[in-house]
Design a protein around this motif. Structure first.
Motif, PDB file in Angstrom:
ATOM      1  N   PRO A   1       0.823  -1.214   0.000  1.00 53.53           N
ATOM      2  CA  PRO A   1       0.000   0.000   0.000  1.00 53.53           C
ATOM      3  C   PRO A   1       0.856   1.262   0.000  1.00 53.53           C
ATOM      4  O   PRO A   1       2.028   1.246   0.394  1.00 53.53           O
ATOM      5  N   GLU A   2       0.245   2.354  -0.426  1.00 51.57           N
ATOM      6  CA  GLU A   2       0.939   3.636  -0.479  1.00 51.57           C
ATOM      7  C   GLU A   2       1.490   4.011   0.888  1.00 51.57           C
ATOM      8  O   GLU A   2       0.828   3.859   1.901  1.00 51.57           O
ATOM      9  N   GLY A   3       2.728   4.491   0.887  1.00 50.26           N
ATOM     10  CA  GLY A   3       3.373   4.923   2.113  1.00 50.26           C
ATOM     11  C   GLY A   3       4.215   3.861   2.783  1.00 50.26           C
ATOM     12  O   GLY A   3       5.028   4.181   3.652  1.00 50.26           O
ATOM     13  N   GLU A   4       4.039   2.598   2.392  1.00 52.69           N
ATOM     14  CA  GLU A   4       4.828   1.518   3.007  1.00 52.69           C
ATOM     15  C   GLU A   4       6.108   1.309   2.199  1.00 52.69           C
ATOM     16  O   GLU A   4       6.100   1.321   0.969  1.00 52.69           O
ATOM     17  N   ALA A   5       7.225   1.119   2.895  1.00 49.00           N
ATOM     18  CA  ALA A   5       8.522   0.961   2.231  1.00 49.00           C
ATOM     19  C   ALA A   5       8.660  -0.417   1.620  1.00 49.00           C
ATOM     20  O   ALA A   5       8.304  -1.435   2.231  1.00 49.00           O
TER      21      ALA A   5
END
Length: 441
Positions: free
Chosen positions: A275-279
């Motif tokens: 998901p967006e924001g996860e490295a």
């Protein structure tokens, strides 16, 4: 802004363009590149199965080893008569990865670098000191043609020969410089040694990349050269530099030029979308390249993606600073660590200079990590220029403070060896090796 019609394109229109280009790309590689035809068939995929970028996860990943296995030209999608340039990686860990460009590819290369440099603050009529290496490495020529496309006067200095670099910067008065972050540190130090203050320099903007760096190094470079520094990202397999760049007004995430490069973030081990924001690992699909189009290329770089619109109004997604490479991750007693994490922890410790090395070794059956880090010049003088082999209690306390901060923030135990200024190797124009892994020697 170099191309506002594209850079500020509404997301719906950008997505439509990406869908069209992805469908065209999938058919293109299936017809022209046997490697992809075989990969599609092995996964029972037909080009008609891909309707939009929402289907991109159905496509196979491409890895660096695939380029090496097809060395030198077997992944090219055009005959050699249509190739106008060839670049290659250094090949330090095996056969180099070879990349080719048609004339259209070269035009795109110049376009995305012009966008990147404009985002970094460069404007037509400025003088541009290009200290990236020329040759098979993509950095020098990529930014060179981007600078010319933007309307800059380019000084093709290339890397190394630091004394000449200093002279040219003082004599030719460039406003823009590009090089690796570590070499920008070297230039700043050398000017300081010669009594040249940032106010004496003409430089205003620094376009830095080709190695992971952090805001701590940004602060040091900006203070040392009197510039606003932005991160440029790229890799030769995708096109070279110019895949993305920070906006100088924000310095908060690099805009990926999504009309040409479609980004994903996937799990480092499973390859599953995150998901967006996860490295995770950055995966890129080249939507417009002709000579060496790549589908879902596994860059190995660990970063994040964000889709919020910044103050510049650009609508393309932004990637965070590179935390490290998936294959450069340090595992110390079960804890995953990237060098940039340690660097970030030590930010704002005024007694330290951002020059360091990490030494990995084996003590019995256990991994050990040693941080070698320089004192700042001011701190070294304030401590009385001590014998660093027999440091005073104040320095021992500082080392313990560093140990505690790393332990409390990252969760690993380290040995810290504080050094006098100029003890750690400096960049001579290329990428700087910060990790020494003696476990592999």
């Amino acid at each position: 802004m170099f191309n506002p019609e594209i850079e500020m394109m509404p997301r719906e229109a950008l997505r439509k363009l990406q869908n069209e280009r992805l469908q065209k790309l999938v058919n293109y590689v299936y017809e022209r590149v046997p490697f992809y035809q075989n990969a599609f068939e092995q996964q029972a995929i037909k080009p008609s199965d891909i309707k939009s970028v929402e289907d991109i996860h159905k496509l196979p990943l491409t890895r660096k080893q695939d380029l090496r296995d097809n060395y030198p030209f077997k992944l090219f999608a055009v005959p050699m008569q249509e190739v106008r340039r060839i670049h290659a990686s250094s090949g330090t860990t095996g056969k180099p990865t070879v990349v080719g460009y048609t004339q259209k590819d070269i035009d795109i290369f110049a376009e995305v670098n012009a966008r990147s440099m404009a985002a970094a603050g460069a404007r037509p009529g400025m003088i541009f000191h290009n200290a990236y290496g020329y040759g098979l490495f993509t950095g020098g020529l990529g930014l060179h043609y981007g600078g010319e496309r933007l309307g800059l006067a380019v000084i093709p200095v290339s890397g190394g020969m630091t004394e000449r670099q200093l002279t040219l910067i003082q004599d030719m008065r460039p406003e823009v410089i590009s090089c690796t972050p570590s070499y920008a540190q070297t230039l700043a130090e050398e000017f300081h040694k010669r009594g040249v203050s940032p106010e004496d320099l003409s430089l205003k903007y620094a376009v830095l990349g080709a190695e992971p760096w952090t805001d701590a190094i940004r602060k040091a470079v900006e203070a040392g050269l009197g510039v606003k520094a932005t991160n440029i990202y790229g890799l030769s397999e995708i096109i070279g530099p110019g895949v993305s760049n920070e906006a100088v007004e924000e310095q908060e995430g690099s805009y990926i030029w999504e009309d040409h490069f479609y980004p994903e973030i996937v799990h480092p081990e499973t390859g599953a979308p995150l998901p967006e924001g996860e490295a995770g690992v950055l995966v890129i699909t080249t939507l417009t390249k002709e000579a060496l189009p790549l589908i879902r290329y596994w860059t190995g770089d660990i970063t994040t993606l964000r889709s919020d619109i910044g103050i510049t109004g650009r609508t393309h997604r932004r990637m965070g600073m590179i935390l490290g490479r998936s294959d450069d991750m340090i595992i110390v007693r079960g804890v995953n660590v990237y060098p940039s994490q340690i660097e970030a922890v030590l930010d704002n410790m005024a007694d330290l200079a951002m020059h360091y090395q990490l030494i990995l070794s084996r003590e019995g059956t256990m991994d050990a990590l040693e941080l070698k880090m320089e004192l700042s010049e001011d701190a070294f003088i304030r401590f009385g220029k001590p014998d660093m082999t027999n440091p005073p209690d104040d320095l021992k306390n500082l080392a313990q403070k560093v140990i505690n901060r790393i332990k409390d923030t990252i969760g690993i135990s380290t040995k810290v060896n504080l050094l006098a200024p100029n003890s750690v190797p400096r960049s001579e124009g290329g990428k700087l090796r910060r990790i020494i892994d003696t476990r592999k020697l």
